[in-house]
Motif scaffolding. Structure first.
Motif, mmCIF file in Angstrom:
data_model
loop_
_atom_site.group_PDB
_atom_site.id
_atom_site.type_symbol
_atom_site.label_atom_id
_atom_site.label_comp_id
_atom_site.label_asym_id
_atom_site.label_seq_id
_atom_site.Cartn_x
_atom_site.Cartn_y
_atom_site.Cartn_z
ATOM 1 N N UNK A 1 0.835 -1.197 0.000
ATOM 2 C CA UNK A 1 0.000 0.000 0.000
ATOM 3 C C UNK A 1 0.878 1.259 0.000
ATOM 4 N N UNK A 2 1.947 1.218 0.798
ATOM 5 C CA UNK A 2 2.861 2.359 0.839
ATOM 6 C C UNK A 2 3.561 2.535 -0.500
ATOM 7 N N UNK A 3 3.924 1.422 -1.123
ATOM 8 C CA UNK A 3 4.560 1.486 -2.440
ATOM 9 C C UNK A 3 3.600 2.066 -3.471
ATOM 10 N N UNK A 4 2.333 1.710 -3.378
ATOM 11 C CA UNK A 4 1.337 2.237 -4.315
ATOM 12 C C UNK A 4 1.206 3.746 -4.176
ATOM 13 N N UNK B 1 9.442 4.477 5.951
ATOM 14 C CA UNK B 1 9.274 3.043 6.229
ATOM 15 C C UNK B 1 9.904 2.206 5.125
ATOM 16 N N UNK B 2 9.660 2.578 3.858
ATOM 17 C CA UNK B 2 10.206 1.811 2.739
ATOM 18 C C UNK B 2 11.732 1.860 2.724
ATOM 19 N N UNK B 3 12.294 3.023 3.082
ATOM 20 C CA UNK B 3 13.749 3.136 3.141
ATOM 21 C C UNK B 3 14.322 2.214 4.210
ATOM 22 N N UNK B 4 13.660 2.156 5.373
ATOM 23 C CA UNK B 4 14.116 1.273 6.444
ATOM 24 C C UNK B 4 14.035 -0.190 6.023
ATOM 25 N N UNK B 5 12.960 -0.555 5.333
ATOM 26 C CA UNK B 5 12.817 -1.935 4.879
ATOM 27 C C UNK B 5 13.857 -2.271 3.816
ATOM 28 N N UNK B 6 14.137 -1.298 2.935
ATOM 29 C CA UNK B 6 15.167 -1.515 1.927
ATOM 30 C C UNK B 6 16.521 -1.739 2.587
ATOM 31 N N UNK C 1 -2.643 15.912 3.722
ATOM 32 C CA UNK C 1 -2.626 14.588 4.346
ATOM 33 C C UNK C 1 -1.778 13.631 3.516
ATOM 34 N N UNK C 2 -1.896 13.734 2.202
ATOM 35 C CA UNK C 2 -1.109 12.882 1.324
ATOM 36 C C UNK C 2 0.379 13.116 1.497
ATOM 37 N N UNK C 3 0.792 14.366 1.664
ATOM 38 C CA UNK C 3 2.207 14.676 1.868
ATOM 39 C C UNK C 3 2.705 14.067 3.177
ATOM 40 N N UNK C 4 1.858 14.102 4.205
ATOM 41 C CA UNK C 4 2.221 13.504 5.498
ATOM 42 C C UNK C 4 2.398 11.987 5.347
ATOM 43 N N UNK C 5 1.430 11.344 4.681
ATOM 44 C CA UNK C 5 1.495 9.893 4.495
ATOM 45 C C UNK C 5 2.693 9.517 3.620
ATOM 46 N N UNK C 6 2.954 10.309 2.590
ATOM 47 C CA UNK C 6 4.097 10.039 1.718
ATOM 48 C C UNK C 6 5.412 10.080 2.482
ATOM 49 N N UNK C 7 5.575 11.093 3.333
ATOM 50 C CA UNK C 7 6.808 11.213 4.108
ATOM 51 C C UNK C 7 7.010 9.989 4.996
ATOM 52 N N UNK C 8 5.930 9.550 5.658
ATOM 53 C CA UNK C 8 6.012 8.373 6.515
ATOM 54 C C UNK C 8 6.273 7.108 5.684
ATOM 55 N N UNK C 9 5.580 7.009 4.534
ATOM 56 C CA UNK C 9 5.718 5.821 3.687
ATOM 57 C C UNK C 9 7.147 5.697 3.174
ATOM 58 N N UNK C 10 7.723 6.800 2.733
ATOM 59 C CA UNK C 10 9.084 6.764 2.206
ATOM 60 C C UNK C 10 10.085 6.384 3.293
ATOM 61 N N UNK D 1 12.377 -1.897 -11.552
ATOM 62 C CA UNK D 1 13.733 -2.421 -11.431
ATOM 63 C C UNK D 1 14.497 -1.680 -10.329
ATOM 64 N N UNK D 2 14.416 -0.360 -10.375
ATOM 65 C CA UNK D 2 15.127 0.465 -9.390
ATOM 66 C C UNK D 2 14.537 0.280 -7.998
ATOM 67 N N UNK D 3 13.219 0.205 -7.920
ATOM 68 C CA UNK D 3 12.567 0.003 -6.623
ATOM 69 C C UNK D 3 13.024 -1.310 -5.994
ATOM 70 N N UNK D 4 13.119 -2.356 -6.793
ATOM 71 C CA UNK D 4 13.510 -3.655 -6.249
ATOM 72 C C UNK D 4 14.997 -3.710 -5.913
ATOM 73 N N UNK D 5 15.809 -2.896 -6.595
ATOM 74 C CA UNK D 5 17.208 -2.779 -6.201
ATOM 75 C C UNK D 5 17.296 -2.167 -4.810
ATOM 76 N N UNK D 6 16.536 -1.103 -4.591
ATOM 77 C CA UNK D 6 16.545 -0.448 -3.291
ATOM 78 C C UNK D 6 15.984 -1.321 -2.188
ATOM 79 N N UNK D 7 15.033 -2.183 -2.546
ATOM 80 C CA UNK D 7 14.406 -3.072 -1.561
ATOM 81 C C UNK D 7 15.246 -4.304 -1.274
ATOM 82 N N UNK D 8 16.363 -4.454 -1.972
ATOM 83 C CA UNK D 8 17.223 -5.602 -1.743
ATOM 84 C C UNK D 8 16.817 -6.850 -2.489
ATOM 85 N N UNK D 9 15.859 -6.753 -3.395
ATOM 86 C CA UNK D 9 15.447 -7.929 -4.161
ATOM 87 C C UNK D 9 16.403 -8.191 -5.323
ATOM 88 N N UNK D 10 17.106 -7.148 -5.766
ATOM 89 C CA UNK D 10 18.180 -7.301 -6.729
ATOM 90 C C UNK D 10 19.464 -6.756 -6.120
#
Length: 319
Positions: free
Chosen positions: A7-10, A73-78, A62-71, A130-139
């Protein structure tokens, strides 16, 4: 419903692409499905995340707030994925790539440069994915292209080297095409053609083609979007479409390749890697293997060899 990483990626994809349609293509889902998912996300977050603006959809406060949090979280998971990956020294090297001509040759050379280390390869049709999955550690490593002035933003924790800073795209057409006998094509002469839509839609290619055609005085008719290489070639050989292609592409029965006057569309090939999973030495070896694979294809078409010899600044940096 609870929010998940997808959902955060979307949400991030919608913000980055500026449209639901563009985000849906990058995520590999339909636009109605993404719209429905966004409505569910908005119910959880408590309000509207995007509104339509002058240049597409734009985040609300609200979207900007959620985006900041989502990014965040995704960075930490990557980071978690990449750092965990780095500890598994016997794990296979995972390569992700766009279907570039040099990939076949690169795979032949990886056994030599990786000293027997297992390697897995996946082909993607979206540079963004491709780039997203590199950052997520899948590649661990990706090989991708950029067209004209388009630049792909890379995630934190990655490094990149430009393999080929410039190559002139050319046209593949049927041997029966009235212009097949020409040595060089003027883009304006192709105004009435049916074009094969580029497989990647987020590397700057579609925009570069449309812009170049506009300067030539027409809008291209983009009718066919086919990912299977043989099917694409068969369609071109039958005279039902023409396609933009790399100048190192191999000869295909029933088709010819011709350069464009003034090289209005050029490509750039890059290699990027996760620095916590790939050592400096491995990255250099992979770069040299990719360069060797590209150079092995320069003579596929005489016009490209002539261009290549005249443009040493486009050669890989192997010194």
């Amino acid at each position: 419903m609870q929010l998940e990483l997808r959902h955060l990626q979307a949400v991030c994809q919608i913000a980055e692409s500026g449209s639901l349609g563009g985000a849906a293509r990058r995520l590999g889902v339909s636009q109605p499905a993404l719209s429905a998912q966004l409505r569910r996300i908005e119910r959880v977050t408590g309000g509207e995340l995007f509104v339509r603006g002058r240049s597409g959809v734009e985040p609300t406060p609200l979207g900007q707030f959620v985006l900041a949090k989502a990014r965040r979280v995704l960075t930490e998971m990557e980071s978690l994925g990449a750092e965990s990956r780095a500890m598994a020294t016997d794990a296979p090297l995972r390569l992700g790539c766009i279907l570039l001509v040099l990939i076949d040759g690169l795979l032949e050379r990886t056994d030599l440069v990786l000293s027997g280390r297992e390697i897995t390869v996946d082909v993607e049709h979206s540079v963004t994915a491709l780039v997203r999955m590199l950052g997520a550690g899948r590649y661990d490593v990706i090989v991708y292209g950029e067209v004209n002035d388009h630049e792909v933003a890379l995630p934190q924790g990655t490094l990149a080297r430009t393999l080929v800073p410039k190559e002139p795209f050319c046209i593949r057409m049927s041997t029966r095409h009235p212009l097949a006998g020409r040595e060089v094509l003027d883009l304006a002469e192709l105004a009435g053609e049916q074009w094969m839509t580029l497989v990647e839609d987020d590397d700057g290619g579609p925009e570069a083609l449309v812009e170049a055609c506009a300067k030539a005085g027409f809008a291209p008719s983009l009718r066919h979007r086919i990912t299977d290489r043989k099917m694409r070639h068969d369609l071109v050989a039958a005279g039902r479409a023409i396609s933009l292609t790399q100048p190192t592409a191999p000869a295909v029965e029933g088709t010819v390749m011709r350069p464009l006057l003034g090289t209005p569309i050029t490509g750039r090939i890059r290699l990027a890697w996760n620095r916590s999973a790939v050592s400096v030495g491995q990255a250099d070896s992979l770069y040299r293997a990719a360069a060797g694979a590209y150079l092995a294809n320069v003579d596929n078409n005489p016009f490209h060899r002539a261009w290549w010899n005249a443009h040493p600044e486009a050669h890989p940096a192997l010194a």
